[in-house]
Enzyme design. Structure first.
Site, PDB file in Angstrom:
ATOM      1  N   GLY A   1       0.817  -1.361   0.022  1.00 43.57           N
ATOM      2  CA  GLY A   1      -0.081   0.030   0.206  1.00 43.57           C
ATOM      3  C   GLY A   1       0.588   1.275  -0.052  1.00 43.57           C
ATOM      4  O   GLY A   1       0.385   2.224  -0.190  1.00 43.57           O
TER       5      GLY A   1
ATOM      6  N   ASP B   1       5.757   3.256  12.391  1.00 45.30           N
ATOM      7  CA  ASP B   1       5.386   2.007  11.951  1.00 45.30           C
ATOM      8  C   ASP B   1       6.599   1.062  12.308  1.00 45.30           C
ATOM      9  O   ASP B   1       7.123   0.263  11.166  1.00 45.30           O
ATOM     10  CB  ASP B   1       5.004   2.169  10.285  1.00 45.30           C
ATOM     11  CG  ASP B   1       4.303   1.112   9.915  1.00 45.30           C
ATOM     12  OD1 ASP B   1       3.729   0.333  10.440  1.00 45.30           O
ATOM     13  OD2 ASP B   1       4.455   0.883   8.650  1.00 45.30           O
TER      14      ASP B   1
ATOM     15  N   VAL C   1       8.467  -0.879  -5.366  1.00 50.88           N
ATOM     16  CA  VAL C   1       9.749  -0.607  -5.014  1.00 50.88           C
ATOM     17  C   VAL C   1      10.604  -1.571  -6.318  1.00 50.88           C
ATOM     18  O   VAL C   1      10.408  -2.820  -6.109  1.00 50.88           O
ATOM     19  CB  VAL C   1      10.409  -1.108  -3.613  1.00 50.88           C
ATOM     20  CG1 VAL C   1      11.672  -0.881  -3.465  1.00 50.88           C
ATOM     21  CG2 VAL C   1       9.478  -0.270  -2.723  1.00 50.88           C
TER      22      VAL C   1
END
Length: 717
Positions: free
Chosen positions: A422, A537, A426
């Site tokens: 989300g 996170d 990469v």
């Protein structure tokens, strides 16, 4: 005949009664003492004591009871009946359990006084009675227990003062009295004798007077010294600076006054340690102290300098001459800077090349004929010329001055997808010089806030640490945004913990190395840069590993950059790809919460904080030593959710329950690590760090700097 029948009936009744009495007396004395506790319980909604039966020979198979064979006889050494909503009182007969070592009755609804006879159980070393409705005062005979190490009476209704006899508890390591009704001044002379005390929490009571100066002599303290939410007054004693450097203070919500001493460990505290003391001043608060100089009394005039009545020629004062000289020098320097600036602007226009490397993404060939793009040159001037949208052209801006390449080199290099989430796609890109980089594509985006994006990226790029993934450059255009970071080649911690195909799981030595590296990186984010970053996170997939298993914190600030770029971010996005070598994965389901979030960070509008980062890191530590994720459900609490109603992950509950009940380490530890039990002290040290990180009260958690320093001392550097 009727007479003989009556006699026969009496004989049968007598034999039955005799047999019944022998059955009752078959239960050991320890079992009979425990039955008095069962009788003292007026309500047992979970039937926790239903299997405690007088028909048994001993209580060793009863739920919550632990026994040991002493001189050939089973004796009760542990009672753990916590969190069962038991109502009733604690009977004095429990004091007859002479070999009782651990009494754990926390999180029930027990009321009444703590009986002084309880302390006749002289083998007690751990007494956990917190989160009940107990009243009365702290029993003066408490310190008659020669082995008492852990005392937790917090979250009760205990009143009265701190007894001076507490100084006799010389073996005490944890003293937790928070959230009671204790009052009065804390007497001096208690703390110097408590040389083993490592944790002290007196918060949320009604203590007044000054903070005892001899608290500074608690040289074994670690974690947080919590004196918050009381009525302490006066100045903060400078002797608190003698506390160990890794101790975090919590003095919030008191009536303290004066200047905060800048001595020893006091100078290492953040502003949150002193909040809500209106009369405190000085660093690290934003409330400066008043000057010592007092104003002149009313009506008293300050005499003006005397003047000579005789006219006299005066030259310029020396101070004025110095000021004029400085002004001249500044003026000359400013003119020189303007000349240099004009020269380079004209030179750029003549060569038809911008030294910021501006070029349209997907354009033909090289950046410009001069090929002069270098890291950061001209970035501020270019930003000032652009509107919020950044114009129609793309900007490739390098943040690291030693990281030099051209835009077409990036566009033409071979690339393959590392992962999808989300938070974007990469790629691994190998530049012409053979150096691999990770490129995250943020997408087209809607909002065009170039200046804000650039400022945020520059701030992130300035963070340099051996355990943090470096942001080297970024690209901005209306239809494309890219982040270029170092490529870390060995995946992430989440993958390593579960083992890769053909590879063994991580050894304890490698796990400890990763813990220390990740803690250093996160501590640097929190405290060693002007921004005092919050990661927001922290989880195993955001801890990347190189071939030597050095840890790298990744993805900090990423959600902020994506939101500035105008893209939607899933709250459950797995992330963890910034700079890492990972297989292609599917994004996490939108309705799946992040199991590593702190309880206070789980509400929809909650903002992440450094304290929530620390909680998440504590969960990572638990996972590394237990091999279980936060979504683990213990057999006693089967659940498909990662956290209960209060947001506490079941993994945290399970570990705390295991420690409260003194479960063997073999039942808690990751089975892969059982063959390395020679490192038992190191494993226990990590458990204690993780327990302090996952305290429910955010302010009770240590600073990340403290966590890192403690981990560094475990098992050597």
């Amino acid at each position: 005949m009727e007479f003989y029948g009556f006699v026969w009936a009496l004989m049968i009744l007598g034999f039955w009664s005799s047999d019944r009495r022998s059955t009752c007396t078959a239960l050991t004395p320890d079992g009979l003492s425990l039955l008095t506790f069962k009788a003292a319980v007026s309500s047992d909604p979970a039937d926790a004591l239903s299997e405690w039966s007088e028909d048994d020979e001993d209580p060793c198979r009863w739920p919550g009871i632990s026994c040991a064979n002493i001189s050939g006889t089973p004796r009760v050494v542990g009672v753990a009946v916590s969190g069962k909503n038991l109502s009733g009182y604690i009977p004095s007969e429990l004091g007859t359990l002479l070999y009782l070592r651990r009494l754990n009755l926390h999180s029930n609804r027990l009321s009444g006084h703590i009986p002084s006879e309880l302390f006749n159980a002289t083998s007690l070393h751990s007494l956990f009675l917190y989160d009940n409705n107990l009243s009365g005062s702290i029993p003066p005979s408490l310190c008659d227990l020669p082995r008492l190490q852990n005392l937790d009476l917090s979250k009760n209704s205990i009143a009265g003062t701190i007894p001076l006899d507490l100084r006799h508890c010389r073996q005490l390591q944890r003293l937790l009295l928070a959230k009671n009704h204790l009052y009065g001044e804390i007497p001096a002379g208690i703390w110097p004798d408590m040389a083993s005390l490592s944790q002290l929490d007196l918060s949320s009571n009604q203590f007044n007077g000054s903070i005892p100066t001899d608290i500074g002599e608690l040289g074994s303290l670690s974690g947080t010294l919590n004196l918050s939410h009381n009525h302490f007054s006066g100045e903060i004693p400078s002797s608190l600076g003698r506390l160990p450097a890794d101790v975090s203070l919590d003095l919030r919500f008191n009536n303290l006054s004066g200047e905060i001493p800048q001595t020893g460990s006091l100078s290492n505290q953040g502003p949150t340690a002193f909040l809500n003391n209106p009369l405190l001043c000085g660093f690290p608060l934003q409330n400066p102290c008043q000057d010592d100089a007092a104003p002149a009394p009313p009506g008293r005039q300050i005499p003006s300098p005397t003047t000579d009545a005789t006219p006299e020629k005066r030259g310029l004062r020396p101070g004025l001459i110095i000021l004029i000289s400085i002004a001249d020098a500044v003026g000359v320097a400013l003119i020189g800077l303007i000349a240099v600036y004009v020269y380079w602007r004209v030179k750029d226009q003549d060569n038809a090349c911008s030294c910021t490397g501006r070029s349209k993404l997907g354009g033909e060939g090289k950046v410009g004929i001069c090929g002069c793009w270098r890291a950061g040159i001209g970035s501020e001037e270019e930003e000032s010329d652009k509107g919020e949208g950044g114009g129609g052209e793309g900007d490739l801006v390098a943040i690291d001055k030693g990281f030099v390449f051209e835009l077409d080199e990036l566009l033409r290099a071979s690339a393959y997808v590392l992962g999808k989430s989300g938070l974007g796609i990469v790629y691994k890109v190998v530049l012409g010089n053979g150096i691999p980089v990770a490129v995250r594509r943020l997408g087209e985006g809607g909002a065009q806030r170039y200046k804000e994006f650039s400022a945020e990226a520059q701030a992130i790029g300035r963070v340099k640490h051996p355990n943090i993934v470096r942001l080297r450059a970024y690209y901005w255009a209306n239809d494309e945004k890219l982040l270029i970071t170092d490529f870390i080649s060995n995946g992430n911690l989440a993958t390593a913990l579960r083992g890769r195909a053909g590879q063994a799981s991580l050894s304890w030595t490698l796990r400890l190395k990763i813990m220390k590296g990740a803690a250093r990186g996160l501590a640097h984010l929190h405290e060693c840069n002007p921004r005092k970053f919050v990661h927001g996170d922290v989880k195993p997939s955001n801890i990347l590993l190189d071939v030597d298993y050095n840890a790298y914190i990744s993805d900090f600030g990423l959600i902020r950059l994506i939101s500035i770029a105008g893209n939607e971010v899933s709250s459950s996005s797995s992330g963890g790809f910034m700079g890492g070598a990972l297989p292609v994965t599917k994004p996490a389901p939108l309705d799946r919460p992040n199991p590593y979030r702190a309880p206070e960070a789980r509400s929809p509008n909650a903002r992440p904080s450094q304290k929530s980062d620390i909680y998440s890191f504590g969960l990572v530590l638990f996972e590394m030593v237990t091999g279980k994720s936060p979504e683990f459900s213990s057999p006693s609490t089967p659940s498909t959710s990662s956290a209960g109603v209060d947001g506490i992950p079941e993994l945290v509950r399970w570990v705390r329950r295991c420690f409260d009940e003194a479960k063997p380490l073999s039942e808690i530890l990751d089975p892969v690590l059982l063959r390395e039990l020679h490192a038992k002290k190191e494993v226990l040290g990590v458990f204690h760090v993780a327990l302090s990180c996952t305290e429910t009260d955010p302010e009770a958690r240590p600073r990340m700097k403290t966590v890192s320093e403690i981990l560094d001392r475990i098992g050597g550097a």
